[in-house]
Design a protein around this motif. Structure first.
Motif: not given
Length: 228
Positions: A202-203, A206, A199, A150
């Motif tokens: 990267c989310s 994750s 965002f 990330t």
């Protein structure tokens, strides 16, 4: 929002370049991390010392300095790297150094009796890594390694500093052009859009990591081949 809509083609091109850079960096980082992470757990002292030197060198250098060094110093040795290649090399070397620590730490976290038991069964070293140590170490490696990936995705924005026409660079150019031609500064609108896109990307990474962790927890441990 109309600035984004008017320039969606340029923005899409920049996002495509960012995803290409991120994908290349993640692949190179993973390859370096897996190879050196495994080699760092072997009993060879000179091998451990060499890998330790590489890790300490690149972990001690700020990431932006590393990218600049590759881009500006490489031509002095006859290596004329494009901005994309220089950014890939700089980010991958730094990511590989940090990933090596994560992978080797995960492997060494497996209890010693697992190594001894596998060796007692007559398994070869590669079989021990493949069938015994590897599956048990993934759970320890995955969370920290996803955090590293990330960070690397976010760090692709450094490519803008050496001329890579990636997502951030394209949006900076849009801000400058609109400011000069229309007399207004759309920085808040454009950078807000950039923040949202990073965002989301990267989310998603994750979320994929959490999904894989759940799968690993539910998946039964597979038996390894017995020696005849």
């Amino acid at each position: 929002m109309h600035v984004i809509l008017e320039n969606w083609l340029l923005i899409a091109k920049g996002l495509g370049m960012t995803l290409a850079l991120a994908g290349t960096v993640l692949l190179c980082t993973t390859a370096i991390s897996l190879v050196l992470g495994v080699l760092a757990t072997l009993p060879s002292r000179w091998l451990k010392a060499t890998i330790h030197g590489y890790v300490e060198l690149f972990r001690s250098i700020p990431l932006i300095v590393n990218v600049f060094c590759v881009f500006f110093v490489a031509p002095m040795f006859g290596l004329d790297l494009s901005p994309f290649v220089a950014a890939t090399v700089g980010l991958s070397l730094w990511g590989g150094a940090n990933g090596t620590v994560v992978v080797s730490g995960g492997i060494l976290s497996v209890p010693p009796h697992q190594w001894k038991s596998a060796a007692a069964l007559g398994l070869r070293r590669w079989q021990i890594y493949r069938y015994v140590i590897g599956p048990q170490s993934v759970g320890a490696i995955l969370p920290a390694y996803t955090g590293l990936l990330t960070l690397l995705v976010q760090s692709t924005s450094l490519g803008a500093l050496i001329g890579v026409s990636e997502f951030l660079k394209i949006n900076q150019n849009i801000i400058e052009r609109v400011t000069v031609m229309q007399g207004r500064n759309p920085a808040f609108e454009v950078y807000g859009f950039v923040l949202i896109v990073y965002f989301i990307v990267c989310s998603a990474l994750s979320a994929l990591s959490r999904y894989l962790e759940r799968r690993l927890q539910r998946e039964p441990v597979r038996s390894f081949p017995q020696q005849g």
